[in-house]
Design a protein around this motif. Structure first.
Motif, PDB file in Angstrom:
ATOM      1  N   MET A  76       0.816  -1.215   0.000  1.00 11.68           N
ATOM      2  CA  MET A  76       0.000   0.000   0.000  1.00 11.68           C
ATOM      3  C   MET A  76       0.851   1.267   0.000  1.00 11.68           C
ATOM      4  N   ALA A  77       0.491   2.203  -0.873  1.00 14.53           N
ATOM      5  CA  ALA A  77       1.089   3.539  -0.870  1.00 14.53           C
ATOM      6  C   ALA A  77      -0.029   4.564  -0.805  1.00 14.53           C
ATOM      7  N   VAL A  78       0.220   5.675  -0.126  1.00 14.12           N
ATOM      8  CA  VAL A  78      -0.737   6.781  -0.111  1.00 14.12           C
ATOM      9  C   VAL A  78      -0.018   8.057  -0.539  1.00 14.12           C
ATOM     10  N   ASP A  79      -0.589   8.725  -1.509  1.00 13.49           N
ATOM     11  CA  ASP A  79      -0.047   9.983  -2.017  1.00 13.49           C
ATOM     12  C   ASP A  79      -0.912  11.111  -1.460  1.00 13.49           C
ATOM     13  N   VAL A  80      -0.353  11.864  -0.520  1.00  9.99           N
ATOM     14  CA  VAL A  80      -1.113  12.879   0.212  1.00  9.99           C
ATOM     15  C   VAL A  80      -0.982  14.219  -0.503  1.00  9.99           C
ATOM     16  N   GLY A  81      -2.117  14.899  -0.676  1.00  7.33           N
ATOM     17  CA  GLY A  81      -2.109  16.119  -1.475  1.00  7.33           C
ATOM     18  C   GLY A  81      -1.866  15.782  -2.936  1.00  7.33           C
ATOM     19  N   VAL A 114       4.233   6.617   2.480  1.00 10.93           N
ATOM     20  CA  VAL A 114       3.477   7.878   2.487  1.00 10.93           C
ATOM     21  C   VAL A 114       4.302   8.884   1.704  1.00 10.93           C
ATOM     22  N   THR A 115       3.708   9.431   0.662  1.00 10.51           N
ATOM     23  CA  THR A 115       4.423  10.413  -0.141  1.00 10.51           C
ATOM     24  C   THR A 115       3.593  11.676  -0.295  1.00 10.51           C
ATOM     25  N   ALA A 116       4.275  12.785  -0.434  1.00  9.88           N
ATOM     26  CA  ALA A 116       3.624  14.065  -0.705  1.00  9.88           C
ATOM     27  C   ALA A 116       4.453  14.784  -1.762  1.00  9.88           C
ATOM     28  N   ALA A 117       3.875  14.991  -2.921  1.00  8.85           N
ATOM     29  CA  ALA A 117       4.592  15.600  -4.034  1.00  8.85           C
ATOM     30  C   ALA A 117       4.076  17.018  -4.266  1.00  8.85           C
ATOM     31  N   LEU A 118       4.933  17.994  -4.120  1.00  9.52           N
ATOM     32  CA  LEU A 118       4.604  19.405  -4.351  1.00  9.52           C
ATOM     33  C   LEU A 118       3.468  19.872  -3.455  1.00  9.52           C
ATOM     34  N   ALA A 119       3.363  19.289  -2.267  1.00  8.88           N
ATOM     35  CA  ALA A 119       2.184  19.573  -1.443  1.00  8.88           C
ATOM     36  C   ALA A 119       2.471  19.797   0.031  1.00  8.88           C
ATOM     37  N   ALA A 120       3.518  19.201   0.576  1.00 13.48           N
ATOM     38  CA  ALA A 120       3.710  19.185   2.031  1.00 13.48           C
ATOM     39  C   ALA A 120       3.823  20.580   2.628  1.00 13.48           C
ATOM     40  N   HIS A 121       4.291  21.553   1.860  1.00  8.51           N
ATOM     41  CA  HIS A 121       4.453  22.909   2.383  1.00  8.51           C
ATOM     42  C   HIS A 121       3.112  23.598   2.639  1.00  8.51           C
ATOM     43  N   TRP A 122       2.018  23.033   2.115  1.00  8.06           N
ATOM     44  CA  TRP A 122       0.696  23.601   2.382  1.00  8.06           C
ATOM     45  C   TRP A 122       0.026  22.959   3.584  1.00  8.06           C
ATOM     46  N   PHE A 123       0.608  21.905   4.117  1.00  8.85           N
ATOM     47  CA  PHE A 123       0.020  21.216   5.262  1.00  8.85           C
ATOM     48  C   PHE A 123       0.444  21.877   6.570  1.00  8.85           C
TER      49      PHE A 123
END
Length: 273
Positions: free
Chosen positions: A45-50, A109-118
């Protein structure tokens, strides 16, 4: 501002059209890290957040039994579902700080171009909560530099780009979110509550872009969207002047020129033990 912006259907469509391509180098870096840390074991399982419209979600599909993309924006998720082409990928509207997943259930758990908005600290702890033992975390993004190359006209083009960024940074109302990419995710690296982690910076990427594509990309930036809200007339003049100056520099080649724009990617990797 950003949270509301990504919920707009019109913006989601423009974002899909003008955002720079997926970095294969970054994807290979992340996947190699995961396979190394898991000793090549099958990945469930992988989850891509944002996840946005799924541009960095779909490349995970061949490597995991299931992939879930989550985003707070319903319009982005609707686009992702529309363009999804993998049977093992699903999408869901969810906040990064409260993932709809059980404890110790995810390999990546990955976040691509998104973590800075969390909310970074909350997201970091939530990511660790859902990771299995030997599960991996990856957050990556990029920032555009002032550098644009084209024959012997690079200096003049770079002067224009520098002035563009100077203008836009006057409308940086979310200094923290913009600051995370400018420090190449150092703050996010420090926020991850894991001992086994890596911070990789200054990964150069060059992309050939037309004037139209460069202007389209600039319009994606949150600072540009703030400028629109504050002064539509000034925004229109800003775009007109930018295109005019590009055309003056490039002359007859303005419509056909493919400029080489420079970006820097960066990545935070971690493993839960």
């Amino acid at each position: 501002m950003a949270a509301q912006l990504f919920k707009k259907t019109a913006y989601s469509s423009v974002y899909q059209k003008y955002m720079i391509p997926v970095s294969n180098e970054i994807m290979n870096l992340v996947l190699s890290y995961v396979k190394d840390k898991t000793n090549g074991q099958p990945l469930e399982m992988a989850v891509d957040v944002g996840c946005g419209y799924g541009r960095y979600t779909l490349p995970l599909a061949p490597h995991f039994k299931k992939v879930l993309g989550t985003d707070h924006s319903e319009s982005q998720i609707n686009l992702a579902k529309q363009y999804s082409s993998a049977n093992n990928v699903s999408y869901m509207v969810a906040a990064a700080e409260k993932l709809p997943l059980e404890d110790a259930s995810v390999d990546l758990v990955t976040a691509a171009l998104a973590a800075h908005w969390f909310t970074v600290d909350k997201f970091a702890h939530e990511a660790v909560r859902v990771l299995k033992t030997k599960g991996c975390f990856a957050a990556h993004a990029f920032y555009p530099t002032n550098e644009v190359e084209y024959k012997d006209l690079s200096h003049d083009l770079n002067v224009v780009m520098s002035e563009v960024w100077d203008t836009l940074f006057q409308y940086n109302v979310n200094a923290e979110a913009v600051g995370h990419p400018l420090c190449q995710y150092k703050t996010i690296y420090e926020a991850i509550p894991l001992q086994d982690k890596e911070w990789i910076t200054d990964i150069p990427v060059k992309i050939e872009m037309s004037i139209h594509e460069i202007i389209g990309f600039i319009q994606l930036l949150v600072m540009f969207q703030i400028l629109i809200e504050k002064d539509m007339k000034k925004t229109e003049q800003f775009l007109i002047q930018m295109e005019k100056r590009f055309r003056e520099i490039l002359g007859e080649e303005a419509d056909s020129a493919r400029l080489t724009a420079h970006f820097k990617h960066f990545c935070v990797l971690a493993c839960k033990h």
